[in-house]
Design a protein around this motif. Structure first.
Motif, mmCIF file in Angstrom:
data_model
loop_
_atom_site.group_PDB
_atom_site.id
_atom_site.type_symbol
_atom_site.label_atom_id
_atom_site.label_comp_id
_atom_site.label_asym_id
_atom_site.label_seq_id
_atom_site.Cartn_x
_atom_site.Cartn_y
_atom_site.Cartn_z
ATOM 1 N N MET A 30 43.675 73.965 68.630
ATOM 2 C CA MET A 30 44.616 72.881 68.508
ATOM 3 C C MET A 30 45.978 73.381 68.968
ATOM 4 O O MET A 30 46.369 74.503 68.669
ATOM 5 C CB MET A 30 44.671 72.400 67.060
ATOM 6 C CG MET A 30 45.635 71.283 66.850
ATOM 7 S SD MET A 30 45.448 70.442 65.281
ATOM 8 C CE MET A 30 43.765 69.911 65.366
ATOM 9 N N GLU A 31 46.708 72.548 69.649
ATOM 10 C CA GLU A 31 48.049 72.893 70.112
ATOM 11 C C GLU A 31 49.056 72.596 69.006
ATOM 12 O O GLU A 31 49.023 71.522 68.403
ATOM 13 C CB GLU A 31 48.407 72.068 71.343
ATOM 14 C CG GLU A 31 49.807 72.308 71.847
ATOM 15 C CD GLU A 31 50.163 71.400 73.006
ATOM 16 O OE1 GLU A 31 51.356 71.245 73.261
ATOM 17 O OE2 GLU A 31 49.258 70.834 73.626
ATOM 18 N N ASN B 274 49.178 78.762 61.172
ATOM 19 C CA ASN B 274 47.854 79.362 61.354
ATOM 20 C C ASN B 274 46.751 78.375 60.969
ATOM 21 O O ASN B 274 45.747 78.249 61.668
ATOM 22 C CB ASN B 274 47.717 80.643 60.538
ATOM 23 C CG ASN B 274 48.490 81.784 61.130
ATOM 24 O OD1 ASN B 274 48.833 81.778 62.303
ATOM 25 N ND2 ASN B 274 48.789 82.778 60.306
ATOM 26 N N THR C 61 46.455 75.809 63.733
ATOM 27 C CA THR C 61 45.906 76.390 64.952
ATOM 28 C C THR C 61 44.397 76.619 64.841
ATOM 29 O O THR C 61 43.671 76.455 65.823
ATOM 30 C CB THR C 61 46.610 77.728 65.261
ATOM 31 O OG1 THR C 61 48.013 77.486 65.366
ATOM 32 C CG2 THR C 61 46.126 78.329 66.549
ATOM 33 N N LEU C 62 43.926 76.975 63.675
ATOM 34 C CA LEU C 62 42.518 77.300 63.491
ATOM 35 C C LEU C 62 41.630 76.083 63.212
ATOM 36 O O LEU C 62 40.399 76.207 63.220
ATOM 37 C CB LEU C 62 42.363 78.323 62.364
ATOM 38 C CG LEU C 62 43.008 79.681 62.651
ATOM 39 C CD1 LEU C 62 42.967 80.561 61.409
ATOM 40 C CD2 LEU C 62 42.336 80.360 63.827
ATOM 41 N N ALA C 63 42.210 74.917 62.979
ATOM 42 C CA ALA C 63 41.413 73.715 62.714
ATOM 43 C C ALA C 63 40.601 73.344 63.957
ATOM 44 O O ALA C 63 41.117 73.346 65.071
ATOM 45 C CB ALA C 63 42.316 72.564 62.305
ATOM 46 N N THR C 64 39.330 73.034 63.759
ATOM 47 C CA THR C 64 38.449 72.718 64.887
ATOM 48 C C THR C 64 38.091 71.238 64.985
ATOM 49 O O THR C 64 37.488 70.816 65.963
ATOM 50 C CB THR C 64 37.146 73.540 64.800
ATOM 51 O OG1 THR C 64 36.511 73.257 63.559
ATOM 52 C CG2 THR C 64 37.454 75.022 64.921
ATOM 53 N N SER C 65 38.460 70.460 63.986
ATOM 54 C CA SER C 65 38.168 69.024 64.010
ATOM 55 C C SER C 65 39.220 68.284 63.181
ATOM 56 O O SER C 65 39.929 68.888 62.375
ATOM 57 C CB SER C 65 36.780 68.738 63.442
ATOM 58 O OG SER C 65 36.752 69.013 62.057
ATOM 59 N N GLU C 66 39.281 66.987 63.377
ATOM 60 C CA GLU C 66 40.230 66.176 62.608
ATOM 61 C C GLU C 66 39.901 66.227 61.121
ATOM 62 O O GLU C 66 40.806 66.322 60.285
ATOM 63 C CB GLU C 66 40.195 64.731 63.094
ATOM 64 C CG GLU C 66 41.142 63.829 62.324
ATOM 65 C CD GLU C 66 41.094 62.382 62.753
ATOM 66 O OE1 GLU C 66 41.696 61.540 62.044
ATOM 67 O OE2 GLU C 66 40.466 62.079 63.781
ATOM 68 N N GLN D 283 38.418 68.622 59.437
ATOM 69 C CA GLN D 283 38.810 69.924 58.903
ATOM 70 C C GLN D 283 40.319 70.006 58.752
ATOM 71 O O GLN D 283 40.821 70.530 57.751
ATOM 72 C CB GLN D 283 38.309 71.043 59.808
ATOM 73 C CG GLN D 283 38.646 72.421 59.266
ATOM 74 C CD GLN D 283 38.251 73.536 60.227
ATOM 75 O OE1 GLN D 283 38.058 73.307 61.409
ATOM 76 N NE2 GLN D 283 38.147 74.737 59.694
ATOM 77 N N LEU D 284 41.047 69.487 59.719
ATOM 78 C CA LEU D 284 42.509 69.488 59.657
ATOM 79 C C LEU D 284 42.991 68.706 58.439
ATOM 80 O O LEU D 284 43.812 69.198 57.668
ATOM 81 C CB LEU D 284 43.098 68.893 60.930
ATOM 82 C CG LEU D 284 44.618 68.748 60.954
ATOM 83 C CD1 LEU D 284 45.298 70.109 60.913
ATOM 84 C CD2 LEU D 284 45.058 67.964 62.170
ATOM 85 N N SER E 130 42.113 70.585 55.229
ATOM 86 C CA SER E 130 42.903 71.811 55.101
ATOM 87 C C SER E 130 44.344 71.513 54.728
ATOM 88 O O SER E 130 44.932 72.200 53.888
ATOM 89 C CB SER E 130 42.862 72.608 56.409
ATOM 90 O OG SER E 130 41.562 73.014 56.705
#
Length: 63
Positions: free
Chosen positions: A1-2, A25, A28-33, A35-36, A39
Protein backbone atom coordinates in the motif's frame (compact mmCIF):
# COMPACT_ATOMS: atom_id res chain seq x y z
CA UNK A 1 0.00 0.00 0.00
CA UNK A 2 1.25 3.49 -0.77
CA UNK A 3 1.50 5.87 2.18
CA UNK A 4 1.63 9.59 1.45
CA UNK A 5 2.12 12.22 4.15
CA UNK A 6 0.59 15.50 3.03
CA UNK A 7 1.06 17.73 6.05
CA UNK A 8 3.42 18.42 8.93
CA UNK A 9 3.46 16.20 11.99
CA UNK A 10 3.44 18.33 15.16
CA UNK A 11 5.25 16.66 18.03
CA UNK A 12 3.38 18.12 20.98
CA UNK A 13 3.50 14.83 22.89
CA UNK A 14 6.38 12.36 23.33
CA UNK A 15 4.12 9.46 22.24
CA UNK A 16 3.59 10.82 18.72
CA UNK A 17 6.86 9.85 16.94
CA UNK A 18 6.78 6.19 17.97
CA UNK A 19 3.03 5.90 17.42
CA UNK A 20 3.30 7.53 14.00
CA UNK A 21 6.06 5.19 12.82
CA UNK A 22 4.19 2.13 14.07
CA UNK A 23 1.05 3.36 12.33
CA UNK A 24 2.85 3.97 9.02
CA UNK A 25 4.28 0.44 9.23
CA UNK A 26 0.78 -0.94 9.85
CA UNK A 27 -0.56 0.92 6.80
CA UNK A 28 2.33 -0.16 4.60
CA UNK A 29 1.98 -3.84 5.52
CA UNK A 30 -1.80 -4.06 4.98
CA UNK A 31 -2.61 -6.34 2.04
CA UNK A 32 -6.36 -5.76 1.74
CA UNK A 33 -9.03 -3.23 2.66
CA UNK A 34 -10.47 -5.59 5.26
CA UNK A 35 -7.09 -6.07 6.90
CA UNK A 36 -6.48 -2.32 6.85
CA UNK A 37 -9.83 -1.54 8.50
CA UNK A 38 -9.36 -4.20 11.18
CA UNK A 39 -5.76 -3.16 11.86
CA UNK A 40 -6.63 0.53 12.15
CA UNK A 41 -9.53 -0.24 14.50
CA UNK A 42 -7.32 -2.42 16.71
CA UNK A 43 -4.46 0.09 16.69
CA UNK A 44 -6.82 2.98 17.51
CA UNK A 45 -8.21 1.14 20.53
CA UNK A 46 -4.76 0.25 21.90
CA UNK A 47 -2.90 3.52 21.29
CA UNK A 48 -5.37 6.43 21.65
CA UNK A 49 -5.07 7.16 17.92
CA UNK A 50 -8.14 9.42 18.05
CA UNK A 51 -6.41 11.64 20.59
CA UNK A 52 -3.44 12.38 18.34
CA UNK A 53 -4.61 12.03 14.72
CA UNK A 54 -7.62 12.68 12.51
CA UNK A 55 -8.29 9.84 10.07
CA UNK A 56 -11.03 8.13 8.14
CA UNK A 57 -11.96 5.98 5.16
CA UNK A 58 -13.07 7.36 1.80
CA UNK A 59 -14.60 5.29 -0.98
CA UNK A 60 -11.17 4.52 -2.44
CA UNK A 61 -8.67 5.74 0.14
CA UNK A 62 -7.78 6.08 3.79
CA UNK A 63 -7.08 9.60 4.97
Amino acid sequence: MEVRIESMICLWDDKIPVMFLEFVNLLTLATSEEQLRASVKDFAEKHELDRFFLYGFGSHHFY
